[in-house]
Design an enzyme around this catalytic site. Structure first.
Site, PDB file in Angstrom:
ATOM      1  N   LYS A  71     -11.408 -29.964 -38.236  1.00 28.65           N
ATOM      2  CA  LYS A  71     -10.649 -30.759 -37.259  1.00 28.65           C
ATOM      3  C   LYS A  71      -9.264 -30.916 -37.645  1.00 28.65           C
ATOM      4  CE  LYS A  71     -14.491 -33.496 -35.574  1.00 28.65           C
ATOM      5  NZ  LYS A  71     -14.875 -34.755 -35.169  1.00 28.65           N
ATOM      6  N   GLY A 135     -12.899 -40.467 -40.515  1.00 31.73           N
ATOM      7  CA  GLY A 135     -12.196 -39.885 -39.454  1.00 31.73           C
ATOM      8  C   GLY A 135     -12.870 -40.755 -38.311  1.00 31.73           C
TER       9      GLY A 135
HETATM   10  P1  ATR Z   1     -16.336 -39.029 -40.693  1.00 31.82           P
HETATM   11  O1  ATR Z   1     -15.221 -38.103 -40.363  1.00 31.82           O
HETATM   12  O2  ATR Z   1     -17.641 -38.767 -40.089  1.00 31.82           O
HETATM   13  O3  ATR Z   1     -16.020 -40.742 -40.207  1.00 31.82           O
HETATM   14  P2  ATR Z   1     -16.038 -39.325 -43.457  1.00 31.82           P
HETATM   15  O4  ATR Z   1     -14.497 -39.420 -43.306  1.00 31.82           O
HETATM   16  O5  ATR Z   1     -16.283 -38.660 -44.535  1.00 31.82           O
HETATM   17  O6  ATR Z   1     -16.726 -39.036 -42.157  1.00 31.82           O
HETATM   18  O7  ATR Z   1     -16.299 -41.008 -43.735  1.00 31.82           O
HETATM   19  C1  ATR Z   1     -17.781 -41.322 -44.330  1.00 31.82           C
HETATM   20  C2  ATR Z   1     -17.756 -42.912 -44.311  1.00 31.82           C
HETATM   21  O8  ATR Z   1     -18.877 -43.172 -44.679  1.00 31.82           O
HETATM   22  C3  ATR Z   1     -16.427 -43.567 -45.118  1.00 31.82           C
HETATM   23  O9  ATR Z   1     -16.246 -44.929 -44.711  1.00 31.82           O
HETATM   24  C4  ATR Z   1     -17.435 -43.879 -46.308  1.00 31.82           C
HETATM   25  O10 ATR Z   1     -17.021 -44.741 -47.313  1.00 31.82           O
HETATM   26  P3  ATR Z   1     -15.959 -44.422 -48.471  1.00 31.82           P
HETATM   27  O11 ATR Z   1     -14.580 -44.292 -47.908  1.00 31.82           O
HETATM   28  O12 ATR Z   1     -16.061 -45.591 -49.550  1.00 31.82           O
HETATM   29  O13 ATR Z   1     -16.356 -43.045 -49.317  1.00 31.82           O
HETATM   30  C5  ATR Z   1     -18.600 -44.250 -45.920  1.00 31.82           C
HETATM   31  N1  ATR Z   1     -20.034 -43.969 -46.419  1.00 31.82           N
HETATM   32  C6  ATR Z   1     -20.605 -42.931 -46.938  1.00 31.82           C
HETATM   33  N2  ATR Z   1     -21.846 -43.190 -47.650  1.00 31.82           N
HETATM   34  C7  ATR Z   1     -21.650 -44.735 -47.905  1.00 31.82           C
HETATM   35  C8  ATR Z   1     -22.760 -45.660 -48.585  1.00 31.82           C
HETATM   36  N3  ATR Z   1     -23.423 -45.077 -49.093  1.00 31.82           N
HETATM   37  N4  ATR Z   1     -22.212 -46.972 -48.562  1.00 31.82           N
HETATM   38  C9  ATR Z   1     -21.254 -47.303 -47.663  1.00 31.82           C
HETATM   39  N5  ATR Z   1     -20.207 -46.409 -46.998  1.00 31.82           N
HETATM   40  C10 ATR Z   1     -20.828 -45.391 -47.078  1.00 31.82           C
END
Ligand code: ATR
Length: 287
Positions: A71, A135
């Site tokens: 993207k 994102g």
């Molecule tokens: P997308 O583009 O789908 O938003 P991403 O940019 O990888 O995907 O974002 C994933 C989100 O899920 C992030 O906010 C991440 O938190 P971090 O910034 O701390 O990594 C959150 N996330 C993923 N696993 C998590 C968990 N086990 N507990 C809390 N937040 C989580």
């Protein structure tokens, strides 16, 4: 569907792409109108993205969706970017207009249409609690701010990213009613008293044994719950359903972001119900 010399091509570039539901509902939308169009999954490795985008012109592909991990990288190959792409620096839809590649991002507008049309929820003057700062969070928070919410609380496991998102929102939209909530304070009941809408944009819930980030005690009967996870019924959605709260899951956003792409390519109103029906069979229910 019969493919012939006149068939118009569309598709999705991703890596991996095999599990994408977009071919299922976009082809259903073409069938609904009896269009001689087809939507194909294209697995494009990162090293081939530029070549794949050149192929949009070479093969006269009418349009493609762009998904993970392309993207952001795609933006530099576009001839034209709409405002949303300029602000977010991501693109999920390309329209090929006689060799000119125009880029759009439909996640934010798709979320908003889903919230209003499927959820019958009017975001104006509402207070939002948003989990995540990835994102999807940027697209959704931007759409909510533009739609006239009064305040947003942002909570992310990595607090620094939530702070960066706050700066982005105030910088681009001049919106200042933003509070970053430390992850360990996410269940502070004094905040939850004010909340009208909670949105989970994190991947928490994608796995069956994932817990809920919000304490059920904080989910009043009049809170609207939106969980953008679409591959299964999350604990949050399961709870909202059980307690008869108003809620939506990620399938709704998935359909509406795709619906906007469909309209950008065809100029037609997307057949939302036919598209939804097409993916029903793919939802994983909780046992
Ligand atoms: P997308 O583009 O789908 O938003 P991403 O940019 O990888 O995907 O974002 C994933 C989100 O899920 C992030 O906010 C991440 O938190 P971090 O910034 O701390 O990594 C959150 N996330 C993923 N696993 C998590 C968990 N086990 N507990 C809390 N937040 C989580």
């Amino acid at each position: 569907m019969e493919i012939n010399g006149e068939t118009i091509l569309t598709g999705v570039f991703g890596y991996p792409v095999k599990h994408s539901l977009s071919p299922v509902f976009q082809n259903a939308a073409f069938r609904f109108y009896g269009l001689n169009w087809v939507y194909i999954p294209f697995e494009v490795g990162p090293e081939n993205l530029k070549t794949a985008i050149d192929c949009i012109r070479i093969f006269s592909i009418k349009g493609v969706n762009i998904t993970i991990p392309h993207k952001r990288e795609t933006v530099k190959y576009l001839d034209f970017c709409d405002e949303e792409v300029k602000v977010l620096q991501v693109c999920n839809t390309i329209v090929n207009e006689n060799g000119v590649l125009k880029g759009y991002t439909t996640d934010g507008p798709g979320f908003l249409r889903s919230l209003k049309e499927d959820g019958k929820f009017a975001p104006e003057n509402k207070v939002v609690f948003l989990f995540g700062a990835g994102g999807s969070a940027y697209a959704i928070a931007g759409a909510l701010v533009r739609s006239g919410i009064s305040e947003i609380f942002i909570c992310n496991r990595t607090e620094e990213k939530a702070k960066m998102m706050k700066e982005h929102l105030s910088g681009h939209f001049g919106f200042e009613n933003i509070e970053v909530v430390p992850f360990e304070k996410r269940n502070d009941s004094s905040i939850w008293k004010k909340i009208d809408l909670v949105v989970n944009t994190t991947s928490v819930g994608m796995r069956y044994d994932d817990i809920m980030l919000v304490d059920p005690e904080n989910l009043r009967q009049d809170i609207f719950v939106y969980d953008i996870v679409y591959n299964r019924e999350t604990a949050l959605v399961f709870y909202a359903k059980k307690k008869k709260l108003r809620f939506l899951d990620g399938c709704s956003m998935l359909i509406f972001q795709g619906a906007i792409s469909f309209t950008l390519w065809t100029g037609l109103e997307a057949p939302i119900e036919a598209m939804k029906k097409a993916i029903d069979a793919f939802k994983i229910k909780r046992p």
